[in-house]
Each structure stands twice: as structure tokens, then as C-alpha cells.
Scaffold this active site. Structure first.
Site, PDB file in Angstrom:
ATOM      1  N   ILE A  94      20.274  60.901  78.592  1.00 29.92           N
ATOM      2  CA  ILE A  94      20.765  60.010  79.551  1.00 29.92           C
ATOM      3  C   ILE A  94      21.285  58.832  79.182  1.00 29.92           C
ATOM      4  O   ILE A  94      20.575  57.934  78.520  1.00 29.92           O
ATOM      5  CB  ILE A  94      19.569  59.963  80.695  1.00 29.92           C
ATOM      6  CG1 ILE A  94      19.208  61.167  81.184  1.00 29.92           C
ATOM      7  CG2 ILE A  94      19.973  59.288  81.633  1.00 29.92           C
ATOM      8  CD1 ILE A  94      19.805  62.127  81.690  1.00 29.92           C
ATOM      9  N   HIS A 110       8.089  67.596  79.987  1.00 25.84           N
ATOM     10  CA  HIS A 110       8.318  68.062  78.732  1.00 25.84           C
ATOM     11  C   HIS A 110       7.278  69.031  78.302  1.00 25.84           C
ATOM     12  O   HIS A 110       5.952  69.043  78.657  1.00 25.84           O
ATOM     13  CB  HIS A 110       8.241  67.045  77.474  1.00 25.84           C
ATOM     14  CG  HIS A 110       8.458  67.495  76.188  1.00 25.84           C
ATOM     15  ND1 HIS A 110       9.782  67.834  75.741  1.00 25.84           N
ATOM     16  CD2 HIS A 110       7.508  67.981  75.275  1.00 25.84           C
ATOM     17  CE1 HIS A 110       9.481  68.210  74.321  1.00 25.84           C
ATOM     18  NE2 HIS A 110       8.385  68.399  74.117  1.00 25.84           N
TER      19      HIS A 110
HETATM   20  C1  GRF Z   1      10.617  73.410  81.091  1.00 27.43           C
HETATM   21  O1  GRF Z   1       9.699  73.963  80.104  1.00 27.43           O
HETATM   22  C2  GRF Z   1      10.391  71.864  81.013  1.00 27.43           C
HETATM   23  O2  GRF Z   1       9.285  71.418  80.666  1.00 27.43           O
HETATM   24  C3  GRF Z   1      11.625  71.692  79.861  1.00 27.43           C
HETATM   25  O3  GRF Z   1      12.450  72.606  80.252  1.00 27.43           O
HETATM   26  C4  GRF Z   1      11.894  73.585  80.813  1.00 27.43           C
HETATM   27  C5  GRF Z   1      12.759  74.106  81.881  1.00 27.43           C
HETATM   28  O4  GRF Z   1      12.420  75.337  82.469  1.00 27.43           O
HETATM   29  N1  GRF Z   1      12.213  70.249  80.092  1.00 27.43           N
HETATM   30  P1  GRF Z   1      12.847  75.986  83.542  1.00 27.43           P
HETATM   31  O5  GRF Z   1      14.302  76.218  83.349  1.00 27.43           O
HETATM   32  O6  GRF Z   1      12.571  75.174  84.732  1.00 27.43           O
HETATM   33  O7  GRF Z   1      12.209  77.545  83.712  1.00 27.43           O
END
Ligand code: GRF
Length: 210
Positions: A94, A110
Site C-alpha cells: 500500500i 496475516h
Molecule cells: C488469509 O489467510 C489472510 O490471512 C491473508 O490472506 C488470506 C486470504 O484468504 N492475508 P481468503 O481469500 O480470505 O480466503
């Protein structure tokens, strides 16, 4: 009431299970509205989810996240009057100008216990593979404010799950996703309302909020 609702933009470019979960969580609320989905992949499954919830979508490209470019910033602040940005599976960095425009109003999730297994290139199954390769005994989620560095903003909340030596990366991913779905909407809800992230969200064996 509706006109004073806080407006969320979700940035997501993948499967969108967290985006779906957040859209569903706030769908009956009058004080919070998911007002926009921002996505950098025209064929991402998350776009269909937004359409199903009748949420407008904005497809962006690399030029939109170049430092100094203003159309995305203008769309967020003026066209969609966004109060709060959630990153849920959005991999591009970003720009600092956008971060500066949303101080303590931009949050990422995360899928590990940062600072472990974060940073550029650490996303999706790569994170869980690294957890298994390091023979970690636990993993989890980190919900944190976004700053101009990957995965380095102040931590708001972490929750943990055990990892056993037999767990495959896929099994770790399943446990972590369960935590994401359980906690992300409620933590966001609290943060948006300036409330402390309550320990009531945490099973007693899990970490307490930062
Ligand atoms: C998740 O594991 C999140 O922690 C990370 O990206 C992934 C997204 O998964 N930032 P989804 O597309 O919401 O299933």
C-alpha cells in the site's frame, strides 16, 4: 442512522473467504456498512462474492498503487467516502500516501504469529509451509495496523493454534483459517468503535490482546 454508518472498503484479490465472512457479519448492521471491494485481479473469486452481497467493486492496476498517484485515494475518500480499510488477502504494498490518509484506520490480517513468517512474498501456503519447515509448535493469526512496510504495523490482536509435528501445511492452513473466521470480524468491529479488543473473544488458553 444509515447515513452515519461507518463505511468499510475491503481490499482482497483471492478466494475471499474472509471478505465473505466480514460482508455477512456486517450485512444486518446499520452502523457499519461494507461499501466497496477493491481488487487487482479481474477474475478473482472474491468479485463474485461482492456481487452476491450487492457491494460495489473497483478493479485497480499497478498504477493505482504507485506512490503519488491519486485516483484510488480520491475514489476512496470522495466517491465512496470510506472510513476504514481492511486488507484480506491483498498482496500489493500500500503506498505511503494512502497509509497516511487512513491512520489507525487500515488493518491487515496475516496468517501467522508475526513477526514470524511475515514480510514480502510470505502469503498463502508459503506461510504454512514455513511454519512446518521451522517445526513450530504453534501458529495463528495476527491482526495489525498497516504501515508502509509489509506486515510490520502495530499488532492489534493475535490468536494461536497448536501445530503438531504431523500437521501438513494444509492442516495448519485449516486451523489458521478457522481462527481468521472466528475473530477477524469481531476484532474489526471493536476497533472501528474505539473499543478495547476484549479478552472475551479469547478462549482462556489463547493470547491476550496487545
Ligand atoms: C488469509 O489467510 C489472510 O490471512 C491473508 O490472506 C488470506 C486470504 O484468504 N492475508 P481468503 O481469500 O480470505 O480466503
Amino acid at each position: 442512522m444509515q447515513s452515519s454508518a461507518k463505511r468499510i472498503a475491503i481490499f482482497a484479490s483471492g478466494t475471499g473467504s474472509n471478505a465473505r465472512n466480514i460482508m455477512a457479519y456486517f450485512s444486518t448492521r446499520e452502523d457499519v456498512r461494507v461499501a466497496l471491494l477493491v481488487c487487482n485481479k479481474p477474475d478473482a473469486p472474491v468479485l463474485r462474492i461482492a456481487h452476491d452481497f450487492s457491494i460495489p467493486t473497483l478493479i485497480i492496476d499497478r498504477s493505482d498503487v504507485q506512490e503519488g498517484n491519486t485516483p484510488l485515494l480520491h475514489a476512496l475518500t470522495h466517491t465512496y467516502a470510506i472510513d476504514f480499510i481492511l486488507l484480506a488477502g491483498f498482496l500489493w504494498k500500500i503506498p505511503a500516501t494512502l497509509v497516511a490518509q487512513f491512520p489507525k484506520r487500515m488493518v491487515n490480517i496475516h496468517p501467522s504469529l508475526l513477526p514470524l513468517h511475515g514480510g514480502k512474498g510470505m502469503y498463502g501456503m508459503r506461510v504454512h509451509e514455513a511454519v512446518c519447515a521451522a517445526a513450530e509448535r504453534e501458529s495463528g493469526i495476527t491482526i495489525h495496523y498497516v504501515n508502509e512496510h509489509y506486515d510490520e504495523g502495530a499488532v492489534i490482536f493475535q490468536a494461536r493454534c497448536p501445530v503438531s509435528p504431523d500437521d501438513s501445511p494444509g492442516e495448519v492452513a485449516r486451523k489458521v483459517q478457522e481462527l481468521e473466521h472466528r475473530f477477524f470480524p469481531r476484532v474489526i468491529d471493536a476497533v472501528m468503535h474505539g473499543q478495547p479488543v476484549s479478552a472475551e473473544y479469547l478462549p482462556s488458553h489463547q493470547s491476550r490482546p496487545a
